[in-house]
Design a protein around this motif. Structure first.
Motif, PDB file in Angstrom:
ATOM      1  N   ILE A   4       0.840  -1.210   0.000  1.00 19.79           N
ATOM      2  CA  ILE A   4       0.000   0.000   0.000  1.00 19.79           C
ATOM      3  C   ILE A   4       0.872   1.257   0.000  1.00 19.79           C
ATOM      4  O   ILE A   4       0.591   2.235  -0.694  1.00 19.79           O
ATOM      5  N   GLU A   5       1.964   1.205   0.757  1.00 21.05           N
ATOM      6  CA  GLU A   5       2.869   2.350   0.806  1.00 21.05           C
ATOM      7  C   GLU A   5       3.543   2.568  -0.538  1.00 21.05           C
ATOM      8  O   GLU A   5       3.748   3.707  -0.966  1.00 21.05           O
ATOM      9  N   ARG A   6       3.900   1.452  -1.218  1.00 26.21           N
ATOM     10  CA  ARG A   6       4.531   1.582  -2.533  1.00 26.21           C
ATOM     11  C   ARG A   6       3.576   2.234  -3.525  1.00 26.21           C
ATOM     12  O   ARG A   6       3.972   3.088  -4.323  1.00 26.21           O
ATOM     13  N   VAL A   7       2.301   1.835  -3.494  1.00 24.36           N
ATOM     14  CA  VAL A   7       1.313   2.412  -4.406  1.00 24.36           C
ATOM     15  C   VAL A   7       1.131   3.903  -4.120  1.00 24.36           C
ATOM     16  O   VAL A   7       1.025   4.732  -5.030  1.00 24.36           O
ATOM     17  N   SER A   8       1.119   4.246  -2.850  1.00 26.54           N
ATOM     18  CA  SER A   8       0.944   5.657  -2.468  1.00 26.54           C
ATOM     19  C   SER A   8       2.121   6.505  -2.937  1.00 26.54           C
ATOM     20  O   SER A   8       1.948   7.609  -3.466  1.00 26.54           O
ATOM     21  N   ILE A   9       3.343   5.982  -2.764  1.00 27.67           N
ATOM     22  CA  ILE A   9       4.529   6.734  -3.181  1.00 27.67           C
ATOM     23  C   ILE A   9       4.572   6.882  -4.694  1.00 27.67           C
ATOM     24  O   ILE A   9       4.916   7.942  -5.231  1.00 27.67           O
ATOM     25  N   LYS A  10       4.183   5.785  -5.419  1.00 29.07           N
ATOM     26  CA  LYS A  10       4.172   5.859  -6.874  1.00 29.07           C
ATOM     27  C   LYS A  10       3.165   6.891  -7.359  1.00 29.07           C
ATOM     28  O   LYS A  10       3.432   7.646  -8.305  1.00 29.07           O
ATOM     29  N   SER A  11       2.001   6.950  -6.704  1.00 33.52           N
ATOM     30  CA  SER A  11       0.984   7.932  -7.091  1.00 33.52           C
ATOM     31  C   SER A  11       1.495   9.359  -6.877  1.00 33.52           C
ATOM     32  O   SER A  11       1.250  10.260  -7.687  1.00 33.52           O
ATOM     33  N   GLN A  12       2.228   9.556  -5.786  1.00 37.11           N
ATOM     34  CA  GLN A  12       2.783  10.879  -5.526  1.00 37.11           C
ATOM     35  C   GLN A  12       3.843  11.256  -6.562  1.00 37.11           C
ATOM     36  O   GLN A  12       3.912  12.408  -7.012  1.00 37.11           O
ATOM     37  N   SER A  22      -2.281   5.725 -12.709  1.00 34.52           N
ATOM     38  CA  SER A  22      -1.264   4.907 -12.038  1.00 34.52           C
ATOM     39  C   SER A  22      -0.679   3.840 -12.956  1.00 34.52           C
ATOM     40  O   SER A  22       0.334   3.227 -12.633  1.00 34.52           O
TER      41      SER A  22
END
Length: 217
Positions: A4-12, A22
């Motif tokens: 979940i953290e990886r997806v959030s960082i990629k979105s940012q 995404s």
């Protein structure tokens, strides 16, 4: 790091490049990166170095060149502690006057000169009055070009004829007596100030002329 953290960082990171999808491809990421870098390059008029560093960091993270992405990359700056400089106290030395400095030259004070008219001058003045009860100046006081005549009299008339010598400031050998008619209303504290135009015409060499009516001399 969780998925979940990886997806959030990629979105940012994608948001920094202006991408909302995404699932953006590598070509789309590279194209967006070039457009954003061109827009925010520090050499451009509207460029910003902090924003340029964030865009570069986001692209490197998305392309796999780095494993770390910081949304605020380039914004944080190290604070440099500055120690205050010690204050420098200057000793103010008293100013000394130069020996060569010229001192102001004081003007010499004018000395008053008292004159008692001779009998010949008094006789010439009385001759102008023709025994009509006029007055004769017997003394003169000078301070520079300011002249004051003294006329002995106890009671003044409404119109007073006064004979007095003039011209002695220019040439003592050419003293000329004149007669002035002075109204009592023009006399203040037994003193009369001769008008400047009369002084210029009748009293050569004098700047101011005053007639003093004194009871005793």
């Amino acid at each position: 790091m969780t998925p979940i953290e990886r997806v959030s960082i990629k979105s940012q990171a994608l948001a920094v490049l202006g991408l909302k999808n995404s699932t953006a491809t590598d070509l789309e990421i590279k194209s967006a990166y070039r457009a954003r870098v061109k827009e925010k390059h520090p050499d451009r008029c509207n460029g910003a170095s902090d924003e340029f560093m964030r865009i570069t960091n986001a692209f490197e993270y998305l392309s796999g060149e780095t494993q770390d992405f910081e949304p605020e990359f380039g914004v944080r700056q190290a604070t440099v502690s500055r120690t205050p400089r010690p204050s420098m106290e200057f000793e103010q030395k008293p100013r000394t006057r130069s020996k060569t400095m010229s001192r102001p030259v004081s003007k010499p004070s004018l000395q008053a000169t008292q004159i008692k008219f001779s009998q010949d001058i008094l006789t010439a003045c009385k001759a102008l009055l023709r025994d009509d009860g006029g007055l004769v100046a017997t003394h003169q006081r000078r301070v520079g070009r300011s002249v004051a005549y003294k006329v002995p009299v106890k009671l003044l008339r409404n119109v007073n004829k006064v004979a007095l010598p003039t011209g002695d400031l220019v040439d003592t050998r050419r003293v000329q007596p004149v007669v002035l008619e002075i109204n009592a209303s023009e006399i203040c504290d037994r003193a009369y100030r001769v008008p400047s135009d009369v002084v210029a015409q009748q009293f050569p060499g004098a700047r101011t002329v005053e007639i003093l009516f004194v009871a005793d001399i």
